[in-house]
Scaffold this motif. Structure first.
Motif, mmCIF file in Angstrom:
data_model
loop_
_atom_site.group_PDB
_atom_site.id
_atom_site.type_symbol
_atom_site.label_atom_id
_atom_site.label_comp_id
_atom_site.label_asym_id
_atom_site.label_seq_id
_atom_site.Cartn_x
_atom_site.Cartn_y
_atom_site.Cartn_z
ATOM 1 N N ARG A 1 27.325 42.298 26.041
ATOM 2 C CA ARG A 1 26.620 41.593 27.114
ATOM 3 C C ARG A 1 26.281 42.584 28.217
ATOM 4 O O ARG A 1 26.990 43.562 28.421
ATOM 5 N N ILE B 1 26.048 43.402 32.126
ATOM 6 C CA ILE B 1 26.624 42.953 33.390
ATOM 7 C C ILE B 1 26.124 43.822 34.534
ATOM 8 O O ILE B 1 25.767 44.982 34.343
ATOM 9 N N THR B 2 26.110 43.233 35.704
ATOM 10 C CA THR B 2 25.882 43.951 36.952
ATOM 11 C C THR B 2 27.101 43.693 37.818
ATOM 12 O O THR B 2 27.549 42.544 37.929
ATOM 13 N N CYS C 1 29.241 44.072 41.553
ATOM 14 C CA CYS C 1 29.060 44.158 42.999
ATOM 15 C C CYS C 1 30.383 44.602 43.611
ATOM 16 O O CYS C 1 31.430 44.020 43.334
ATOM 17 N N PHE D 1 25.351 47.027 44.547
ATOM 18 C CA PHE D 1 25.049 46.366 43.284
ATOM 19 C C PHE D 1 24.784 47.447 42.245
ATOM 20 O O PHE D 1 23.903 48.295 42.419
ATOM 21 N N PRO E 1 22.674 48.075 35.623
ATOM 22 C CA PRO E 1 23.223 47.280 34.510
ATOM 23 C C PRO E 1 24.123 48.126 33.606
ATOM 24 O O PRO E 1 23.887 49.314 33.387
ATOM 25 N N TYR F 1 28.906 40.535 39.089
ATOM 26 C CA TYR F 1 27.915 39.825 39.895
ATOM 27 C C TYR F 1 26.991 38.988 39.024
ATOM 28 O O TYR F 1 26.651 37.857 39.345
ATOM 29 N N SER F 2 26.559 39.567 37.889
ATOM 30 C CA SER F 2 25.710 38.815 36.975
ATOM 31 C C SER F 2 26.036 39.192 35.548
ATOM 32 O O SER F 2 26.553 40.269 35.265
ATOM 33 N N LEU F 3 25.726 38.273 34.642
ATOM 34 C CA LEU F 3 26.023 38.431 33.231
ATOM 35 C C LEU F 3 24.820 37.960 32.443
ATOM 36 O O LEU F 3 24.280 36.876 32.715
ATOM 37 N N GLN F 4 24.405 38.771 31.492
ATOM 38 C CA GLN F 4 23.292 38.381 30.630
ATOM 39 C C GLN F 4 23.772 38.481 29.181
ATOM 40 O O GLN F 4 24.172 39.545 28.726
#
Length: 168
Positions: free
Chosen positions: A3, A5-6, A8, A120, A123, A162-165
Protein backbone atom coordinates in the motif's frame (compact mmCIF):
# COMPACT_ATOMS: atom_id res chain seq x y z
CA UNK A 1 0.89 -5.76 -3.22
CA UNK A 2 2.16 -2.96 -0.95
CA UNK A 3 0.00 0.00 0.00
CA UNK A 4 1.10 3.59 -0.57
CA UNK A 5 1.29 5.76 2.53
CA UNK A 6 2.08 9.38 3.27
CA UNK A 7 3.36 10.24 6.72
CA UNK A 8 2.95 13.44 8.69
CA UNK A 9 5.39 14.54 11.38
CA UNK A 10 4.31 17.42 13.62
CA UNK A 11 7.32 19.25 15.06
CA UNK A 12 6.44 21.50 17.99
CA UNK A 13 8.89 24.32 18.67
CA UNK A 14 8.78 26.45 21.80
CA UNK A 15 11.06 28.22 24.28
CA UNK A 16 12.28 24.90 25.69
CA UNK A 17 13.43 23.54 22.31
CA UNK A 18 17.13 22.76 22.56
CA UNK A 19 18.35 22.09 19.02
CA UNK A 20 20.05 24.92 17.14
CA UNK A 21 17.64 24.72 14.17
CA UNK A 22 14.64 24.83 16.50
CA UNK A 23 16.02 27.85 18.37
CA UNK A 24 16.51 29.77 15.12
CA UNK A 25 12.97 28.99 13.99
CA UNK A 26 11.63 29.96 17.42
CA UNK A 27 13.42 33.31 17.46
CA UNK A 28 12.60 34.28 13.89
CA UNK A 29 8.95 33.24 14.02
CA UNK A 30 8.47 35.18 17.24
CA UNK A 31 10.06 38.29 15.70
CA UNK A 32 7.90 37.88 12.59
CA UNK A 33 4.76 37.29 14.68
CA UNK A 34 5.34 40.54 16.60
CA UNK A 35 5.89 42.41 13.34
CA UNK A 36 2.90 40.96 11.47
CA UNK A 37 0.55 41.25 14.47
CA UNK A 38 0.82 45.05 14.27
CA UNK A 39 -1.32 44.95 11.12
CA UNK A 40 -4.21 43.37 13.02
CA UNK A 41 -3.58 45.12 16.33
CA UNK A 42 -2.77 48.79 15.53
CA UNK A 43 -4.17 50.02 18.86
CA UNK A 44 -2.21 47.32 20.73
CA UNK A 45 -5.33 46.28 22.59
CA UNK A 46 -4.73 42.51 22.25
CA UNK A 47 -1.80 40.65 23.69
CA UNK A 48 -2.17 36.99 22.84
CA UNK A 49 -2.51 35.14 19.58
CA UNK A 50 -5.84 33.75 20.84
CA UNK A 51 -7.18 37.26 21.43
CA UNK A 52 -6.09 38.34 17.97
CA UNK A 53 -7.88 35.38 16.41
CA UNK A 54 -11.02 36.06 18.40
CA UNK A 55 -11.27 39.83 18.04
CA UNK A 56 -9.12 41.03 15.13
CA UNK A 57 -10.66 40.43 11.69
CA UNK A 58 -8.28 38.63 9.34
CA UNK A 59 -5.83 37.57 12.07
CA UNK A 60 -6.04 33.94 10.91
CA UNK A 61 -3.71 35.11 8.10
CA UNK A 62 -0.92 35.27 10.69
CA UNK A 63 -0.20 31.55 10.17
CA UNK A 64 0.63 32.23 6.52
CA UNK A 65 2.34 35.57 7.10
CA UNK A 66 4.64 34.25 9.81
CA UNK A 67 5.46 31.11 7.78
CA UNK A 68 7.75 33.27 5.62
CA UNK A 69 10.22 33.25 8.53
CA UNK A 70 10.46 29.44 8.31
CA UNK A 71 10.93 28.89 4.58
CA UNK A 72 14.69 29.55 4.52
CA UNK A 73 15.27 27.20 7.43
CA UNK A 74 13.39 24.42 5.66
CA UNK A 75 15.96 24.53 2.87
CA UNK A 76 18.65 23.75 5.45
CA UNK A 77 16.97 20.40 6.09
CA UNK A 78 17.82 19.27 2.54
CA UNK A 79 14.38 17.75 2.10
CA UNK A 80 14.63 15.43 5.13
CA UNK A 81 12.13 15.44 7.98
CA UNK A 82 13.98 16.31 11.21
CA UNK A 83 13.93 14.02 14.25
CA UNK A 84 12.63 10.96 12.37
CA UNK A 85 15.21 8.19 11.93
CA UNK A 86 15.15 4.59 10.73
CA UNK A 87 16.10 1.63 12.92
CA UNK A 88 19.77 2.28 12.02
CA UNK A 89 19.57 5.83 13.40
CA UNK A 90 19.69 7.57 10.01
CA UNK A 91 17.38 10.26 8.71
CA UNK A 92 15.50 8.83 5.75
CA UNK A 93 12.10 10.45 5.45
CA UNK A 94 11.84 12.98 2.63
CA UNK A 95 9.19 15.66 2.80
CA UNK A 96 7.43 17.22 -0.15
CA UNK A 97 5.12 19.64 1.64
CA UNK A 98 4.86 21.43 4.95
CA UNK A 99 2.26 23.38 6.88
CA UNK A 100 3.19 26.00 9.46
CA UNK A 101 0.95 27.07 12.29
CA UNK A 102 1.15 29.28 15.31
CA UNK A 103 -0.02 27.22 18.28
CA UNK A 104 0.19 30.03 20.80
CA UNK A 105 1.98 33.32 21.26
CA UNK A 106 2.03 36.46 23.34
CA UNK A 107 3.25 39.89 22.29
CA UNK A 108 4.80 40.54 25.71
CA UNK A 109 6.06 37.11 26.78
CA UNK A 110 8.30 35.31 24.31
CA UNK A 111 8.24 32.24 26.55
CA UNK A 112 4.59 31.66 25.55
CA UNK A 113 5.42 31.49 21.83
CA UNK A 114 4.85 28.05 20.35
CA UNK A 115 4.70 27.00 16.71
CA UNK A 116 4.30 23.76 14.79
CA UNK A 117 5.67 22.65 11.46
CA UNK A 118 3.81 19.72 9.94
CA UNK A 119 5.98 17.81 7.47
CA UNK A 120 4.21 15.66 4.88
CA UNK A 121 6.37 12.90 3.43
CA UNK A 122 6.78 11.86 -0.13
CA UNK A 123 4.74 8.69 -0.80
CA UNK A 124 6.18 5.41 0.48
CA UNK A 125 5.28 1.81 -0.24
CA UNK A 126 4.36 -0.02 2.96
CA UNK A 127 5.35 -3.65 2.50
CA UNK A 128 4.90 -5.12 5.96
CA UNK A 129 4.99 -4.57 9.69
CA UNK A 130 7.70 -6.48 11.54
CA UNK A 131 7.14 -6.25 15.28
CA UNK A 132 6.93 -2.52 16.02
CA UNK A 133 8.69 -1.56 12.75
CA UNK A 134 7.19 -0.59 9.41
CA UNK A 135 8.99 -1.93 6.33
CA UNK A 136 8.79 0.67 3.54
CA UNK A 137 10.44 1.60 0.26
CA UNK A 138 10.35 4.43 -2.22
CA UNK A 139 7.92 3.85 -5.09
CA UNK A 140 9.40 3.17 -8.49
CA UNK A 141 9.86 0.55 -11.19
CA UNK A 142 12.16 -1.63 -9.06
CA UNK A 143 9.45 -1.91 -6.40
CA UNK A 144 7.28 -3.74 -8.91
CA UNK A 145 9.91 -5.66 -10.89
CA UNK A 146 12.11 -7.30 -8.26
CA UNK A 147 14.63 -6.47 -5.55
CA UNK A 148 13.94 -3.20 -3.79
CA UNK A 149 15.89 -1.25 -1.17
CA UNK A 150 13.86 -0.92 2.03
CA UNK A 151 13.86 1.03 5.24
CA UNK A 152 12.52 -0.01 8.64
CA UNK A 153 11.34 2.50 11.22
CA UNK A 154 9.05 2.79 14.19
CA UNK A 155 6.18 5.21 14.52
CA UNK A 156 6.98 7.70 17.27
CA UNK A 157 5.09 10.49 19.01
CA UNK A 158 3.91 13.16 16.55
CA UNK A 159 4.50 10.86 13.53
CA UNK A 160 1.43 9.34 11.93
CA UNK A 161 0.22 7.73 8.74
CA UNK A 162 -1.51 10.70 7.16
CA UNK A 163 -2.97 8.94 4.14
CA UNK A 164 -3.25 5.41 2.82
CA UNK A 165 -3.89 4.25 -0.71
CA UNK A 166 -4.69 0.61 -1.35
CA UNK A 167 -3.34 -1.01 -4.53
CA UNK A 168 -5.69 -0.93 -7.51
Amino acid sequence: MPRTITLCYRKIIDASSGKAWDKLVFEDTYTEFRLQAQTFNPQQQYRSFGQLLQYAPGAEQLHFLVSAAVRGYLQQLAGLVPDVVDNLGRQFLKFSQFQFEIVNSDLLYKSRHQVAVNFFSEPLLWHDTVGPLLLVSAPGPAAVEGEVLTTMFQLQPFLTIYSLQNPA
